[in-house]
Design an enzyme around this catalytic site. Structure first.
Site, PDB file in Angstrom:
ATOM      1  N   ILE A  97       0.849  -1.201   0.000  1.00  0.00           N
ATOM      2  CA  ILE A  97       0.000   0.000   0.000  1.00  0.00           C
ATOM      3  C   ILE A  97       0.885   1.252   0.000  1.00  0.00           C
ATOM      4  O   ILE A  97       0.747   2.153   0.827  1.00  0.00           O
ATOM      5  CB  ILE A  97      -0.991   0.026   1.189  1.00  0.00           C
ATOM      6  CG1 ILE A  97      -1.563  -1.358   1.440  1.00  0.00           C
ATOM      7  CG2 ILE A  97      -2.096   1.038   0.930  1.00  0.00           C
ATOM      8  CD1 ILE A  97      -2.451  -1.894   0.351  1.00  0.00           C
ATOM      9  N   HIS A  98       1.823   1.279  -0.945  1.00  0.00           N
ATOM     10  CA  HIS A  98       2.765   2.386  -1.065  1.00  0.00           C
ATOM     11  C   HIS A  98       2.600   3.098  -2.407  1.00  0.00           C
ATOM     12  O   HIS A  98       3.579   3.594  -2.981  1.00  0.00           O
ATOM     13  CB  HIS A  98       4.206   1.881  -0.927  1.00  0.00           C
ATOM     14  CG  HIS A  98       4.548   1.366   0.432  1.00  0.00           C
ATOM     15  ND1 HIS A  98       5.644   0.568   0.688  1.00  0.00           N
ATOM     16  CD2 HIS A  98       3.929   1.543   1.634  1.00  0.00           C
ATOM     17  CE1 HIS A  98       5.692   0.268   1.984  1.00  0.00           C
ATOM     18  NE2 HIS A  98       4.662   0.848   2.571  1.00  0.00           N
ATOM     19  N   ALA A  99       1.389   3.153  -2.928  1.00  0.00           N
ATOM     20  CA  ALA A  99       1.162   3.716  -4.261  1.00  0.00           C
ATOM     21  C   ALA A  99       1.725   5.127  -4.380  1.00  0.00           C
ATOM     22  O   ALA A  99       1.549   5.965  -3.495  1.00  0.00           O
ATOM     23  CB  ALA A  99      -0.325   3.724  -4.587  1.00  0.00           C
TER      24      ALA A  99
END
Length: 553
Positions: free
Chosen positions: A480-482
């Protein structure tokens, strides 16, 4: 009030620092808008989000989670948590606070962003932190708002065993992962103190509530930005049961890598053909909005332990990590293995009432409704293994690029998110290498006191490339590091959305300050870098405003 000097959309990792710094000038009226809950009294902040051991807010159905759905592969839908609360995703995450590397910023600079060299961003990393281990040095500070702590002097038994295993495999010790040195194993810097997660709302906003020029508007949903021709003049919002327009001179989107491009498109800025398809009037055609974002694919590999760490050892779930370079890679530290001190279920659900399979049996409708749109098979797999300990294995530099596509002109309808994970052999081969390295660590002599057996993968699969590829594609997760969904770059870059100062190309009075502007995701988790971006762009905006005032005098 009639009009604000600055309207900031999103009180998260970048938006909170931005609002705090811009409101330092008492002559400037600053409005910080947050779609989720605001907690002016830090002592009354949600307890389940303060506890640094848990990531309860990341669970689908939590009231402070936007809970997007994305497709990691065409066959694997996935729940994508994002913070909807004061502090944004910094109120939900694992407290990992490692800076980007020099090589990361060399790539940003090479892409035409000379203001983002490592030498120029380092002072803003330093400005943000209160380093509780190293204090004031050339690369650290004890004066910033965000406390940063590593368990260094007395690492717990499980952490010691992990370190010894890494050493046995020939890796080097990295005492300070924020020092810009060679990647290795060592303690993870955390924005947590005494087991309490210090999000950016607590660090930047609440200490400055007494500023008369700083207004925080919680539970305020932004529908779109309003323009007069190509000039941003305000925002249309829903609050207190109605819809209204709030006027501002400078509008800054700090809503995150999914919400920011979605808001741009809802406002008429983005790929014209996609906006036309859903009936949105095009204000400015910017083909790069929502396109080619980058992220970190990861695998949460479970194992049965010989012994579970005691409560003291579990106070900080994430304590240690190994960063290393894959065979033949041109990207130093492109693989990461992180040891978790809590079982999977407790890590994600310790702050909630969910009890795994037993809970599904008791209330299947309610539980499965909360995970609507994601892979039920994978959800049930994880529920079956909620008691497992785990290591998280991450690909920190991926060739895969994702897309965000608007699906409706209704601002409450989420966009489509496609990650395109592991679609090339280069990414697959490095994930296989990381998996096999993690297994070597778990099965080493040093770690055997804590390891009993793997729970979701067998030796035959691990040793066969084709079988392991198939396993990876069905067990994938996301860090979840977009990043990079509205990337910065020069105006001659057809994919760039903002210039290197955060100003949206072709528009006036419209800025972006969050992870969406990264040219590519850093090779470490982006939380610290998102805060640095808020700090850095605050100075850009101040300089711009000063120049504008001098011209008008």
């Amino acid at each position: 009030m009639g009009k604000y000097d600055y309207i900031i959309i999103g009180a998260g990792s970048a938006g909170a620092p931005l609002a705090a710094r811009l409101s330092e000038d008492p002559a400037k009226e600053v409005l910080l808008i947050e779609a989720g809950d605001d907690y002016p009294d830090s002592d009354k902040f949600r307890e389940d989000l303060l506890n640094a051991s848990f990531m309860a807010g990341a669970v689908p159905g939590h009231p402070n989670n936007w809970a997007y759905t994305g497709n990691l592969t065409p066959e694997l839908p996935y729940s994508v948590p994002r913070g909807k609360i004061l502090g944004g995703s910094s109120a939900l995450n694992g407290c990992y606070f490692i800076r980007g590397t020099k090589e990361d910023f060399d790539r940003w600079e090479k892409a035409g962003n000379t203001e983002w060299s490592y030498e120029k961003v380092l002072p803003y990393y330093i400005k943000a932190e209160n380093d509780l281990n190293f204090g004031d040095t050339d690369i650290h500070s004890s004066n910033g708002p965000v406390p940063v702590y590593r368990e260094m002097k007395n690492p717990y038994g499980m952490t010691k065993a992990f370190y010894q295993a890494c050493k046995e495999l020939g890796f080097t010790y990295e005492e300070d992962k924020n020092a810009g040195g060679e990647p290795g194993y060592g303690p993870v810097p955390l924005n947590a103190v005494d087991g309490i997660r210090i999000n950016t709302g607590l660090a930047y906003i609440n200490p400055n509530r007494d500023r008369e020029n700083l207004t925080v508007s919680g539970k305020t949903f932004v529908r779109r930005v309003i323009f007069r021709e190509k000039k941003a003049i305000g925002v249309e919002v829903e609050r207190n049961g109605g819809t209204e327009i709030i006027h501002g001179d400078q509008i800054v989107l700090s809503a995150g890598a999914f919400n920011t491009p979605h808001l741009l498109m809802l406002s008429g800025i983005g790929p014209s053909e996609e906006l036309d398809a859903v009936g949105i009037d095009v204000v400015h055609n910017l083909p790069g909005v929502g396109k080619k974002f980058s992220d970190h694919p990861d695998i949460q590999m479970g194992y049965k332990p010989n012994k579970v760490p005691g409560p003291d050892e579990q106070r900080d779930n994430l304590q240690s990590a190994l960063n290393f370079t894959s065979t033949g890679s041109e990207h130093p530290g492109d693989l990461e293995i992180m040891l978790m001190s809590l079982p999977l279920g407790a890590s994600m659900l310790g702050g909630s009432k969910f009890k795994g399979i037993a809970d599904i049996v008791k209330r299947p409708g309610q539980t499965l409704k909360s995970v609507k749109g994601i892979s039920k098979k994978r959800f049930l797999q994880q529920a079956m293994h909620q008691g497992d300990m785990m290591v998280v294995i991450g690909l920190q530099y991926s060739k895969g690029r994702g897309n965000i596509t608007i699906t409706s002109k209704d601002p409450h309808k989420y966009p489509r998110i496609d990650y395109h994970y592991l679609e090339n052999e280069y990414d697959l081969s490095r994930m296989r290498e990381a998996m096999r390295t993690a297994v070597k660590i778990l099965t080493s002599d040093a770690y055997k006191q804590y390891f009993k057996k793997l729970t979701e993968i067998d030796e035959a699969t691990l040793n066969d490339d084709d079988k392991l590829n198939k396993w990876l594609l069905t067990h994938l997760a996301s860090a979840i590091h977009a990043s990079g969904s509205a990337k910065m770059g020069p105006s001659n870059d057809p994919e760039a959305v903002v210039d290197q100062y955060g100003r949206v190309h072709g528009m006036e009075g419209l800025w972006v300050a969050d992870t969406s502007i990264f040219p590519m995701v850093p090779s470490r988790g982006p939380a610290a870098t998102a805060i640095m971006v808020g700090e850095r762009i605050a100075d850009f905006i101040k300089e711009f405003s000063k120049d504008k005032e001098e011209v008008n005098q």
